[in-house]
Design an enzyme around this catalytic site. Structure first.
Site, PDB file in Angstrom:
ATOM      1  N   LYS A   1     -46.277   1.724 -93.880  1.00 45.17           N
ATOM      2  CA  LYS A   1     -47.313   2.847 -94.088  1.00 45.17           C
ATOM      3  C   LYS A   1     -48.750   2.247 -93.795  1.00 45.17           C
ATOM      4  CE  LYS A   1     -48.777   3.558 -98.510  1.00 45.17           C
ATOM      5  NZ  LYS A   1     -50.330   3.788 -98.509  1.00 45.17           N
ATOM      6  N   ASN A   2     -49.038   1.121 -94.451  1.00 43.77           N
ATOM      7  CA  ASN A   2     -50.324   0.742 -94.246  1.00 43.77           C
ATOM      8  C   ASN A   2     -51.039   0.034 -92.883  1.00 43.77           C
ATOM      9  OD1 ASN A   2     -50.897   1.273 -96.905  1.00 43.77           O
ATOM     10  ND2 ASN A   2     -51.119  -0.638 -97.707  1.00 43.77           N
TER      11      ASN A   2
ATOM     12  N   ASP B   1     -68.870   1.177 -99.676  1.00 40.33           N
ATOM     13  CA  ASP B   1     -70.127   0.885 -99.225  1.00 40.33           C
ATOM     14  C   ASP B   1     -70.041   0.094 -98.068  1.00 40.33           C
ATOM     15  OD1 ASP B   1     -68.806  -0.563-101.296  1.00 40.33           O
ATOM     16  OD2 ASP B   1     -70.555  -1.989-101.075  1.00 40.33           O
TER      17      ASP B   1
ATOM     18  N   ASP C   1     -50.351  -5.209-104.002  1.00 41.05           N
ATOM     19  CA  ASP C   1     -49.377  -3.796-103.868  1.00 41.05           C
ATOM     20  C   ASP C   1     -47.935  -4.457-104.330  1.00 41.05           C
ATOM     21  OD1 ASP C   1     -51.340  -2.255-102.966  1.00 41.05           O
ATOM     22  OD2 ASP C   1     -50.629  -2.215-101.170  1.00 41.05           O
TER      23      ASP C   1
ATOM     24  N   ARG D   1     -45.430   9.368-101.487  1.00 40.28           N
ATOM     25  CA  ARG D   1     -46.669   8.940-100.475  1.00 40.28           C
ATOM     26  C   ARG D   1     -46.208   7.660 -99.933  1.00 40.28           C
ATOM     27  NH1 ARG D   1     -51.237   7.212-103.359  1.00 40.28           N
ATOM     28  NH2 ARG D   1     -51.715   6.670-101.202  1.00 40.28           N
TER      29      ARG D   1
ATOM     30  N   CYS E   1     -60.177   6.399-108.012  1.00 33.83           N
ATOM     31  CA  CYS E   1     -58.513   6.432-107.883  1.00 33.83           C
ATOM     32  C   CYS E   1     -58.149   5.916-109.022  1.00 33.83           C
ATOM     33  CB  CYS E   1     -57.902   6.312-106.608  1.00 33.83           C
ATOM     34  SG  CYS E   1     -57.553   4.842-106.515  1.00 33.83           S
TER      35      CYS E   1
ATOM     36  N   ARG F   1     -63.169   1.783-106.112  1.00 34.77           N
ATOM     37  CA  ARG F   1     -62.860   1.788-104.828  1.00 34.77           C
ATOM     38  C   ARG F   1     -63.966   2.289-103.828  1.00 34.77           C
ATOM     39  NH1 ARG F   1     -56.569   2.605-103.506  1.00 34.77           N
ATOM     40  NH2 ARG F   1     -56.875   1.586-102.056  1.00 34.77           N
TER      41      ARG F   1
HETATM   42  C1  UD1 Z   1     -55.787  -1.432 -98.845  1.00 30.15           C
HETATM   43  C2  UD1 Z   1     -54.354  -1.171 -98.842  1.00 30.15           C
HETATM   44  C3  UD1 Z   1     -53.884  -1.062-100.144  1.00 30.15           C
HETATM   45  C4  UD1 Z   1     -54.102  -2.318-100.923  1.00 30.15           C
HETATM   46  C5  UD1 Z   1     -55.372  -2.771-100.764  1.00 30.15           C
HETATM   47  C6  UD1 Z   1     -55.522  -4.355-101.215  1.00 30.15           C
HETATM   48  C7  UD1 Z   1     -54.302   0.567 -96.718  1.00 30.15           C
HETATM   49  C8  UD1 Z   1     -54.270   2.009 -96.563  1.00 30.15           C
HETATM   50  N1  UD1 Z   1     -54.283   0.632 -98.237  1.00 30.15           N
HETATM   51  O1  UD1 Z   1     -56.765  -0.521 -99.447  1.00 30.15           O
HETATM   52  O2  UD1 Z   1     -52.607  -0.445-100.355  1.00 30.15           O
HETATM   53  O3  UD1 Z   1     -53.932  -2.386-102.365  1.00 30.15           O
HETATM   54  O4  UD1 Z   1     -55.874  -2.745 -99.293  1.00 30.15           O
HETATM   55  O5  UD1 Z   1     -54.752  -5.182-100.512  1.00 30.15           O
HETATM   56  O6  UD1 Z   1     -54.349  -0.297 -96.282  1.00 30.15           O
HETATM   57  N2  UD1 Z   1     -64.249  -2.619-101.984  1.00 30.15           N
HETATM   58  C9  UD1 Z   1     -65.667  -2.429-102.002  1.00 30.15           C
HETATM   59  N3  UD1 Z   1     -66.450  -1.841-100.953  1.00 30.15           N
HETATM   60  C10 UD1 Z   1     -65.846  -1.358 -99.890  1.00 30.15           C
HETATM   61  C11 UD1 Z   1     -64.412  -1.631 -99.599  1.00 30.15           C
HETATM   62  C12 UD1 Z   1     -63.858  -2.311-100.682  1.00 30.15           C
HETATM   63  O7  UD1 Z   1     -66.236  -2.578-103.319  1.00 30.15           O
HETATM   64  O8  UD1 Z   1     -66.557  -0.841 -99.049  1.00 30.15           O
HETATM   65  C13 UD1 Z   1     -63.547  -3.161-102.953  1.00 30.15           C
HETATM   66  C14 UD1 Z   1     -62.407  -2.575-103.498  1.00 30.15           C
HETATM   67  O9  UD1 Z   1     -62.886  -1.486-104.509  1.00 30.15           O
HETATM   68  C15 UD1 Z   1     -61.502  -3.320-103.995  1.00 30.15           C
HETATM   69  C16 UD1 Z   1     -61.559  -4.614-102.968  1.00 30.15           C
HETATM   70  O10 UD1 Z   1     -62.886  -4.211-102.281  1.00 30.15           O
HETATM   71  O11 UD1 Z   1     -61.696  -4.001-105.329  1.00 30.15           O
HETATM   72  C17 UD1 Z   1     -60.473  -4.740-101.849  1.00 30.15           C
HETATM   73  O12 UD1 Z   1     -60.424  -3.194-101.634  1.00 30.15           O
HETATM   74  P1  UD1 Z   1     -59.740  -2.996-100.067  1.00 30.15           P
HETATM   75  O13 UD1 Z   1     -58.944  -4.128 -99.252  1.00 30.15           O
HETATM   76  O14 UD1 Z   1     -60.881  -2.173 -99.135  1.00 30.15           O
HETATM   77  O15 UD1 Z   1     -58.682  -1.749-100.196  1.00 30.15           O
HETATM   78  P2  UD1 Z   1     -58.270  -0.782 -99.348  1.00 30.15           P
HETATM   79  O16 UD1 Z   1     -58.566  -1.080 -97.934  1.00 30.15           O
HETATM   80  O17 UD1 Z   1     -58.758   0.471 -99.809  1.00 30.15           O
END
Ligand code: UD1
Length: 416
Positions: free
Chosen positions: A22-23, A124, A304, A396, A116, A121
Site C-alpha cells: 500500500k505505502n 510543514d 507500523d 484501508r 489523525c 502529523r
Molecule cells: C508514512 C507511512 C506510514 C508510516 C510513517 C512512518 C505512507 C503512505 N505512510 O507516513 O504508514 O507510519 O511513514 O514510517 O507511506 N512530520 C512533521 N512534518 C512533516 C512531515 C512529518 O512533523 O512535514 C512528522 C510526523 O508528524 C511524524 C514524523 O515526522 O511524527 C514521521 O512522519 P512521516 O514519515 O512523514 O509519516 P508519513 O509519511 O505521513
C-alpha cells in the site's frame, strides 16, 4: 458498519500470498501525474485507500483503468489540480499529489490533511521543501496553495525523517530546473520502489535508499510499466499472527530483504524463520519470549509493526518494553487489548507489557489501521469470540484479510 468475528484458538498453518505494498502503491500512482503518457502499474493491492486515491486522480482529469491488480493511468487531460478536503480527510497520503501537481501544472490546491488518530502529523516539511524550490506556497481556508512557473532545483534538508515528505519532494524535483539534493531523506524501501518507477519514466535519480538523494531535473517524463513491491507490513503482520498461534506458515510473493528488524525480533521471540528468494517460512515455538523494541525510521524497527508486536508480547513469557518514537499517540490499541485481558502499562511513549497465559475474547473497537491488525492478532489467540468493530480501518490497508486468514485455518468471518 462491518465487523469481524474471530473465534480464537486456531493454530495458523499453510501458505498465503502477500499483496503489493500500500505505502509504495500510493506514491507511485501519484507519480503518473508527472507525465501525459500512460503509465501501467501491476501488483497494485485492491484496498480502500487505493480506491480513494484513484477517485481523487479521476476528478483531476486523469484517465484511470483498472484490471485486477493492473492499473493504467493517463494524465494527458489533467485539468483540475485540486485535492478537495472531502477526499483528503479520509486518507492523509492524498498529500502526495502536491509535489507532482506543482511540478507538472505549475499550480496546485490541496487540502491540509488535518490530524489523525495517531498524532498531529503536520506537512510543514513538504511545504518548506517546495518553497525552497521556488514555489509560492500559502495556506488558506484549510488548503495548501502552491504555484510557480517551473520549480528550480535546490538543496533541501528536512527537520526530521519523513517518508511522504521525501517522496513528495523527490517527485517534484524530477521536473525541476537543475539539481535537487534531499538531505536527511527517508530510506524506506518504498522510496526506492518509487525512485525505480520514476527512473523507468525517464527521471534521473541517485541515492534513493540512502539519506542523500540527488535528482537531476528533466524537461518531461514518459510512460512506463512498473510492478509494485510486496507489502512488508502485511508480511510482518501475518508473521506475527502465525507466531502468536504457535503456527507454521509460508508467505509467498514477498521478500525478507526489507524486514531485517522485524525478523530479528521474531527470532528473539523464539521463532524459526527461513527466508527463500520470494518467500518466508516461520515456525513458532510453543510459547513466545517477550521482546523489547523501539520504533525508528527504516532500517530500524517500523512504527507500523509496533501494535502487532504489542499483541504478540501480551501472551509471551516475560515483560517487554515498547518505545514509540515516531508518533505521539500510537498506543490506542493498548486499552482495547486490555479489554481482552492484556497486562499493559503506558507511561508517555513507553508501554510495559507483561505477558499473560491467556487472553479472553471480548468486543473491541478498531482505532486505526495497524491498531486494528493488533486486535485481529490478539483475537486469534483469545479464548472464545472476539468481535472487532470499525473494521473499515482494516479495509484501508489489508487486502482480503479474512479470506487470507481463513486460508491459514483461522475461524474468522465478517458481519455486515
Ligand atoms: C508514512 C507511512 C506510514 C508510516 C510513517 C512512518 C505512507 C503512505 N505512510 O507516513 O504508514 O507510519 O511513514 O514510517 O507511506 N512530520 C512533521 N512534518 C512533516 C512531515 C512529518 O512533523 O512535514 C512528522 C510526523 O508528524 C511524524 C514524523 O515526522 O511524527 C514521521 O512522519 P512521516 O514519515 O512523514 O509519516 P508519513 O509519511 O505521513
Amino acid at each position: 458498519m462491518d465487523m469481524l468475528l474471530i473465534e480464537g484458538g486456531c493454530r495458523l498453518s499453510g501458505e498465503v500470498a502477500i499483496s503489493g505494498a500500500k505505502n509504495a502503491a500510493l506514491p507511485i500512482l501519484c507519480a503518473a501525474l508527472l507525465t501525459a503518457e500512460p503509465v501501467t502499474f501491476t501488483n497494485v493491492p485492491q484496498l480502500k485507500d487505493i480506491g480513494t486515491l484513484l477517485a481523487l486522480l479521476r476528478q483531476m482529469g486523469v484517465k484511470v483503468s483498472v484490471e485486477g491488480g493492473a492499473v493504467t493511468l493517463e494524465a494527458s487531460g489533467l485539468n483540475n489540480p485540486v485535492a478537495p478536503y472531502e477526499m483528503v480527510k479520509t486518507m492523509r497520503a492524498s498529500i502526495l499529489v502536491l509535489g507532482p501537481l506543482v511540478a507538472r501544472c505549475g499550480e496546485a490546491r490541496v487540502s491540509l490533511p488535518g490530524g489523525c488518530a495517531i498524532g498531529a502529523r503536520p506537512v510543514d516539511q513538504h511545504i518548506k521543501g517546495l518553497q525552497a524550490m521556488g514555489a509560492e506556497v500559502t495556506v488558506e481556508h484549510g488548503y495548501v496553495r502552491a504555484c510557480v512557473p517551473r520549480l528550480t532545483g535546490a538543496r533541501l534538508f528536512t527537520d526530521m525523517v519523513t517518508v511522504t515528505g521525501t517522496e513528495n519532494l523527490m517527485m517534484a524535483a524530477c521536473l525541476a530546473d537543475g539539481e535537487t539534493v534531499i538531505e536527511n531523506a527517508a530510506r524506506e524501501p518504498e522510496i526506492v520502489d518509487l525512485a525505480n518507477c520514476l527512473v523507468a519514466m525517464g527521471a534521473r535519480i541517485s541515492g534513493a535508499g540512502t539519506d542523500v538523494i540527488r535528482i537531476q531535473g528533466v524537461e518531461r517524463l514518459h510512460g512506463a510499466t512498473h510492478r509494485i513491491m510486496p507489502d512488508r507490513i502485511e508480511t510482518g503482520t501475518y508473521l506475527c499472527a502465525a507466531a502468536v498461534t504457535g503456527g507454521e506458515v509460508r508467505l509467498t510473493g514477498t521478500s525478507a530483504a526489507y524486514l531485517d528488524a522485524v525478523i530479528d525480533k521474531l527470532m528473539d521471540a523464539g521463532c524459526e524463520v527461513v527466508t527463500e528468494r520470494d518467500a518466508i517460512r516461520l515456525t513458532a515455538p510453543e510459547r513466545l519470549q517477550a521482546v523489547n523494541l523501539r520504533t525508528s525510521p527504516y532500517p530500524a524497527f517500523p512504527t507500523d509493526m509496533q501494535a502487532q508486536f504489542m499483541a504478540l508480547n501480551c501472551v509471551a513469557s516475560g515483560v517487554a518494553m515498547i518505545r514509540e518514537t515516531i508518533f505521539e499517540n500510537r498506543f490506542m490499541h493498548a486499552v482495547e487489548l486490555q479489554r481482552l485481558g492484556a497486562d499493559i502499562r503506558i507511561d508517555g511513549n513507553t508501554a510495559v507489557v507483561k505477558g499473560v497465559e491467556r487472553l479472553q475474547g471480548a468486543g473491541v473497537m478498531a482505532t486505526d489501521l495497524r491498531a486494528s491488525a493488533s486486535l485481529v492478532i490478539a483475537g486469534l489467540i483469545a479464548d472464545g469470540e472476539t468481535r472487532i468493530e470499525r473494521i473499515y480501518h482494516l479495509d484501508r490497508g489489508y487486502e482480503r484479510l479474512e479470506e487470507k486468514l481463513a486460508a491459514l485455518g483461522a475461524r474468522v468471518r465478517r458481519l455486515n
